[in-house]
Write an enzyme that holds these catalytic residues in place. Structure first.
Site, PDB file in Angstrom:
ATOM      1  N   HIS A 117       0.828  -1.217   0.000  1.00 48.84           N
ATOM      2  CA  HIS A 117       0.000   0.000   0.000  1.00 48.84           C
ATOM      3  C   HIS A 117       0.859   1.263   0.000  1.00 48.84           C
ATOM      4  CE1 HIS A 117      -3.467  -2.575   1.037  1.00 48.84           C
ATOM      5  NE2 HIS A 117      -2.641  -3.153   1.892  1.00 48.84           N
ATOM      6  N   SER A 124      17.741  19.385 -17.329  1.00 50.20           N
ATOM      7  CA  SER A 124      16.619  20.287 -17.584  1.00 50.20           C
ATOM      8  C   SER A 124      17.089  21.458 -18.432  1.00 50.20           C
ATOM      9  CB  SER A 124      16.062  20.806 -16.252  1.00 50.20           C
ATOM     10  OG  SER A 124      15.217  21.929 -16.446  1.00 50.20           O
ATOM     11  N   LYS A 130      19.177  19.937 -12.163  1.00 51.11           N
ATOM     12  CA  LYS A 130      18.400  18.710 -12.330  1.00 51.11           C
ATOM     13  C   LYS A 130      19.212  17.570 -12.943  1.00 51.11           C
ATOM     14  CE  LYS A 130      14.676  18.038 -11.634  1.00 51.11           C
ATOM     15  NZ  LYS A 130      13.510  18.271 -12.496  1.00 51.11           N
ATOM     16  N   GLU A 188      11.442   6.843 -16.841  1.00 49.57           N
ATOM     17  CA  GLU A 188      10.157   7.532 -16.974  1.00 49.57           C
ATOM     18  C   GLU A 188       9.524   7.200 -18.326  1.00 49.57           C
ATOM     19  OE1 GLU A 188      10.051  11.736 -15.812  1.00 49.57           O
ATOM     20  OE2 GLU A 188      12.018  11.436 -14.872  1.00 49.57           O
TER      21      GLU A 188
END
Length: 519
Positions: free
Chosen positions: A213, A334, A340, A347
């Site tokens: 969970h 980025s 970044k 992803e």
């Protein structure tokens, strides 16, 4: 791209078919919008020339009963050569087997057969050299090759389509292509498995929080989690192998739908092409798309598994977790935020899973309302399959690359381990009373820890006995994640001995050299 082509000797030929584009030129200038339409979507790639420069459209091979040629719009809309040219090698394979069978059965002379085989060899070399001109007025890969063969050798080529329809021809090509695609995907699954097992071997003894969970649940060895991914991939490979068995039957000779009255030998062509046997029912042979539905279903399950790995690794790479760090070689930055470092490959693995599931859904909806036997709708079965295969291979490859280029941050993980009372279930097992009773006792102990902002192992024996007198001094041998891990002993569990056995199994099965891993 280069790594895709070199990763497996056995699958490199198939991968070149999948990834190598062919250059085309349009036959005449068009307005920008029409030019884009003619070239097709990015999925289809460049369009073939509509006809050779300076030539008018040639008569269709099926055009005997027609008095008019199709319009340009119909030709653009119905052509499939812009994408089914990928089947050229398998189409030529099928034609070689078919010509040899026709000669063997006395339906073609040996000299005609030899002319056809030599002509097909020349065409294959032209295609692979990038010299072959694909024509949209010849509609598809089959008619492009047959018409080119007729241009090359003349009359004998007209005999090649004896006892054969494009209906059984395309399905023969497609089954051969899918068979090669499965073999290629299997090689990439194994590569990812090897990467994961190697990563597990390098992280012996590292304990991480296990989650249910998305809440902390119990401590597990990182090796155990990585091997869970390997188990999923093994089932994925098994599904593909099962699919391969079922698709490996030959439709060639089923013709349009009813078979033929000519004395062909379907068993001969089936054997020559490496199929198990001819398909028994000619109607089923030309209308069946179960094999592609099953194939794309297997690919979709692989994609879901990879997406789940991607999700975990993306989270673990965040500042909030900080459990792993990808190397610069598998990270991106980025355009605006200079600090970044993003795990973009995983992803995109997560994102592209939607594309593969979409390919499956497209095929399911395509097939749901079709009467037997063949319908032109089924021309639309190729692009989702081509896309699914290309995408899943890319996902598997980049996942393996990512696994080879990440580091688990052991100190950060160790500091994070005390939170969440991960040893609570082990403590419940220790008490030796009916489990529902021990569950209640440990639940109250956890409540005490929450109020005191401490861990179970920080409670004194008196504090534990105030909850229930069942606690003894040896309770502390069960508390803390290190002690908790030691208590797991059931088959398949996260105990050190159990995980070592699992790891040894996979090292042996995948032929991984432990010495090489340590270097």
């Amino acid at each position: 791209m280069d790594s895709l082509l070199s990763s497996s000797t056995s699958s490199s030929s198939f991968l070149r078919l999948l990834y190598t584009p062919t250059k085309y030129t349009l036959s005449r200038p068009q307005p920008l919008l029409l030019s884009l339409i003619a070239q097709g979507s990015s999925q289809r790639g460049p369009a073939a020339v509509s006809c050779a420069m300076g030539q008018s459209k040639e008569a269709k091979l099926w055009g005997g009963r027609f008095e008019e040629s199709v319009t340009d719009a119909v030709e653009r809309f119905t052509e499939s050569i812009s994408y089914d040219k990928q089947l050229y090698k398998h189409d030529i394979m099928g034609s070689r087997a078919h010509a040899s069978m026709l000669a063997h059965q006395g339906l073609m002379s040996d000299s005609d057969r030899d002319s056809i085989l030599q002509g097909l060899d020349q065409i294959e070399k032209q295609i692979e050299a990038g010299e072959f001109v694909w024509r949209t007025d010849r509609e598809d890969v089959h008619m492009n090759i047959e018409a080119a063969l007729t241009d090359l050798i003349g009359e004998p080529a007209k005999k090649l389509h004896t006892a054969r329809s494009r209906n059984d021809q395309v399905l023969t090509d497609f089954r051969l292509w899918c068979r090669d695609a499965i073999d290629a995907i299997l090689s990439f699954i194994k590569r990812l498995q090897v990467s994961l097992v190697t990563l597990a071997e390098k992280n012996e003894g590292l304990i991480v929080p296990g989650y249910t969970h998305m809440q902390r649940a119990q401590p597990v060895l990182l090796q155990h989690l990585l091997l869970a991914y390997v188990e999923q991939l093994e089932r994925d490979a098994g599904r593909l192998l099962d699919c391969r068995v079922r698709l490996n039957f030959c439709p060639l000779g089923a013709c349009a739908l009813a078979g033929t009255g000519l004395p062909i030998d379907r068993f001969m062509t089936s054997k020559a092409l490496g199929f198990t046997a001819p398909l028994r029912n000619s109607i089923d042979a030309v209308s069946d798309r179960d094999f592609v539905l099953e194939f794309l279903s297997a690919n979709s399950i692989i994609a879901i598994h990879l997406s789940r790995i991607g999700e975990e690794w993306v989270m673990w790479a965040s500042e909030e977790f900080g459990f792993l760090t990808p190397s610069d070689s598998v990270s991106t930055g980025s355009s605006i935020m200079p600090q970044k470092k993003n795990p973009d490959p995983m992803e995109l693995v997560r994102g592209k899973s939607a594309r593969i599931v979409g390919d499956l859904v497209s095929l399911l909806v395509l097939c749901k309302g079709l009467p037997h036997a063949y319908n032109r709708d089924l021309q639309e079965d190729k692009e989702p399959v081509f896309d699914s295969v290309k995408t899943i291979i890319g996902m598997l490859e980049v996942s393996a690359e990512f696994a080879q280029n990440i580091t688990f941050n052991q100190e950060r993980i160790k500091k994070a381990l005390p939170a969440g009372h991960l040893d609570a279930t082990t403590l419940a097992d220790y008490l030796g009373v009916p489990f529902r009773t021990s569950h209640d006792i440990v639940g109250r102990a956890v409540g005490c820890c929450v109020s005191k902002n401490c861990q179970l192992q920080d409670l004194s024996l008196d504090e534990l006995r105030s909850i229930n007198p069942v606690f003894e001094k040896d309770v502390y041998e069960f508390l803390g994640v290190e002690n908790s891990i030691k208590k797991f002993c059931s088959y398949g569990s996260t105990g050190a001995e159990c995980v070592a056995s699992q790891l040894e199994y996979w090292m042996s099965k995948l032929n991984i050299d432990r010495v090489a891993v340590g270097q």
